[in-house]
Design a protein around this motif. Sequence first.
Motif, PDB file in Angstrom:
ATOM      1  N   UNK A   1       0.816  -1.219   0.000  1.00 36.19           N
ATOM      2  CA  UNK A   1       0.000   0.000   0.000  1.00 36.19           C
ATOM      3  C   UNK A   1       0.848   1.267   0.000  1.00 36.19           C
ATOM      4  N   UNK A   2       0.382   2.253  -0.772  1.00 36.98           N
ATOM      5  CA  UNK A   2       0.987   3.595  -0.740  1.00 36.98           C
ATOM      6  C   UNK A   2      -0.042   4.605  -0.228  1.00 36.98           C
ATOM      7  N   UNK A   3      -1.177   4.088   0.247  1.00 37.00           N
ATOM      8  CA  UNK A   3      -2.242   4.916   0.809  1.00 37.00           C
ATOM      9  C   UNK A   3      -2.512   4.442   2.231  1.00 37.00           C
ATOM     10  N   UNK A   4      -3.257   5.267   2.977  1.00 38.97           N
ATOM     11  CA  UNK A   4      -3.595   4.922   4.358  1.00 38.97           C
ATOM     12  C   UNK A   4      -5.101   4.868   4.540  1.00 38.97           C
ATOM     13  N   UNK A   5      -5.514   4.117   5.533  1.00 40.27           N
ATOM     14  CA  UNK A   5      -6.927   4.016   5.876  1.00 40.27           C
ATOM     15  C   UNK A   5      -7.492   5.420   6.123  1.00 40.27           C
ATOM     16  N   UNK A   6      -8.659   5.706   5.552  1.00 47.04           N
ATOM     17  CA  UNK A   6      -9.314   7.002   5.708  1.00 47.04           C
ATOM     18  C   UNK A   6      -8.996   7.991   4.604  1.00 47.04           C
ATOM     19  N   UNK A   7      -7.944   7.725   3.835  1.00 44.60           N
ATOM     20  CA  UNK A   7      -7.534   8.623   2.752  1.00 44.60           C
ATOM     21  C   UNK A   7      -8.539   8.554   1.595  1.00 44.60           C
ATOM     22  N   UNK A   8      -8.816   9.705   0.996  1.00 44.33           N
ATOM     23  CA  UNK A   8      -9.671   9.771  -0.191  1.00 44.33           C
ATOM     24  C   UNK A   8      -8.803   9.581  -1.423  1.00 44.33           C
ATOM     25  N   UNK A   9      -9.293   8.759  -2.371  1.00 39.63           N
ATOM     26  CA  UNK A   9      -8.552   8.519  -3.603  1.00 39.63           C
ATOM     27  C   UNK A   9      -9.426   8.863  -4.798  1.00 39.63           C
ATOM     28  N   UNK A  10      -8.789   9.220  -5.899  1.00 38.43           N
ATOM     29  CA  UNK A  10      -9.502   9.504  -7.147  1.00 38.43           C
ATOM     30  C   UNK A  10      -9.344   8.319  -8.082  1.00 38.43           C
ATOM     31  N   UNK A  11     -10.187   8.252  -9.096  1.00 40.73           N
ATOM     32  CA  UNK A  11     -10.083   7.192 -10.101  1.00 40.73           C
ATOM     33  C   UNK A  11      -8.723   7.285 -10.777  1.00 40.73           C
ATOM     34  N   UNK A  12      -8.018   6.190 -10.840  1.00 38.68           N
ATOM     35  CA  UNK A  12      -6.706   6.151 -11.458  1.00 38.68           C
ATOM     36  C   UNK A  12      -5.557   6.460 -10.527  1.00 38.68           C
ATOM     37  N   UNK A  13      -5.856   6.871  -9.289  1.00 42.09           N
ATOM     38  CA  UNK A  13      -4.781   7.178  -8.338  1.00 42.09           C
ATOM     39  C   UNK A  13      -4.087   5.892  -7.913  1.00 42.09           C
ATOM     40  N   UNK A  14      -2.774   5.956  -7.798  1.00 43.84           N
ATOM     41  CA  UNK A  14      -1.987   4.805  -7.349  1.00 43.84           C
ATOM     42  C   UNK A  14      -2.307   4.524  -5.886  1.00 43.84           C
ATOM     43  N   UNK A  15      -2.642   3.244  -5.586  1.00 45.80           N
ATOM     44  CA  UNK A  15      -2.902   2.836  -4.209  1.00 45.80           C
ATOM     45  C   UNK A  15      -1.797   1.934  -3.684  1.00 45.80           C
ATOM     46  N   UNK A  16      -0.896   1.497  -4.585  1.00 40.82           N
ATOM     47  CA  UNK A  16       0.215   0.652  -4.169  1.00 40.82           C
ATOM     48  C   UNK A  16       0.888  -0.003  -5.355  1.00 40.82           C
ATOM     49  N   UNK A  17       1.747  -0.970  -5.035  1.00 38.11           N
ATOM     50  CA  UNK A  17       2.423  -1.751  -6.071  1.00 38.11           C
ATOM     51  C   UNK A  17       2.205  -3.232  -5.797  1.00 38.11           C
TER      52      UNK A  17
END
Length: 192
Positions: free
Chosen positions: A121-137
């Motif tokens: 994961x490159x995101x954290x719980x509670x974070x808002x993401x947009x379509x196409x945003x990287x969430x991890x590898x």
Amino acid sequence: MAPGDAGAGGAAGSPGSEADAGGGTDVWSDAPGDASVPALGRVWPVGVRPPVLRGWDPPATTYGRGHRGVDLGAPPGAVVRAVAAGRVSFAGRVAGRGVVSVELAGTGTPALRTTYEPVRASVREGETVTAGQVVGTLETAATRSHCGSGCLHWGLLRERTYLNPLLLLPPRLRDGGPPRLLPVVGVPVPED
């Protein structure tokens, strides 16, 4: 039951797995035009149009054999993106594998939730993401991917109901877009 089949999170006890179902009965949906799944996806989670190594195969019973998501071919280290906008509801490790879950915005109450694994994961719980945003590898095969050389397990749930994640993609993404007409060489033009 093979890893990745315990639930959309892929492991017993993961977000959306049968282990957290509280003993209730899960419902399986495979209808091509399932109205509960809007085609709001804007990108594939990996690649442009990755190969589907293992498709959606809902089990006949709650604990029966099946596949509660799809496996998309991708090499370890591939970028994993959110297919649609939402809020990260889980980002962490479950049974030794990285899992990211995103509750999709505007999909009702309870919201649809996508899951991606195995993902660093490159995101954290509670974070808002947009379509196409990287969430991890995509993690390496050393994390016991059930595909062997490398794949992303992509799942979709509404509460404890597993759904086909491919339904999130509009036909232009899922089916490769509209047909193209190519010129025909050597065929006479019909007379009027």
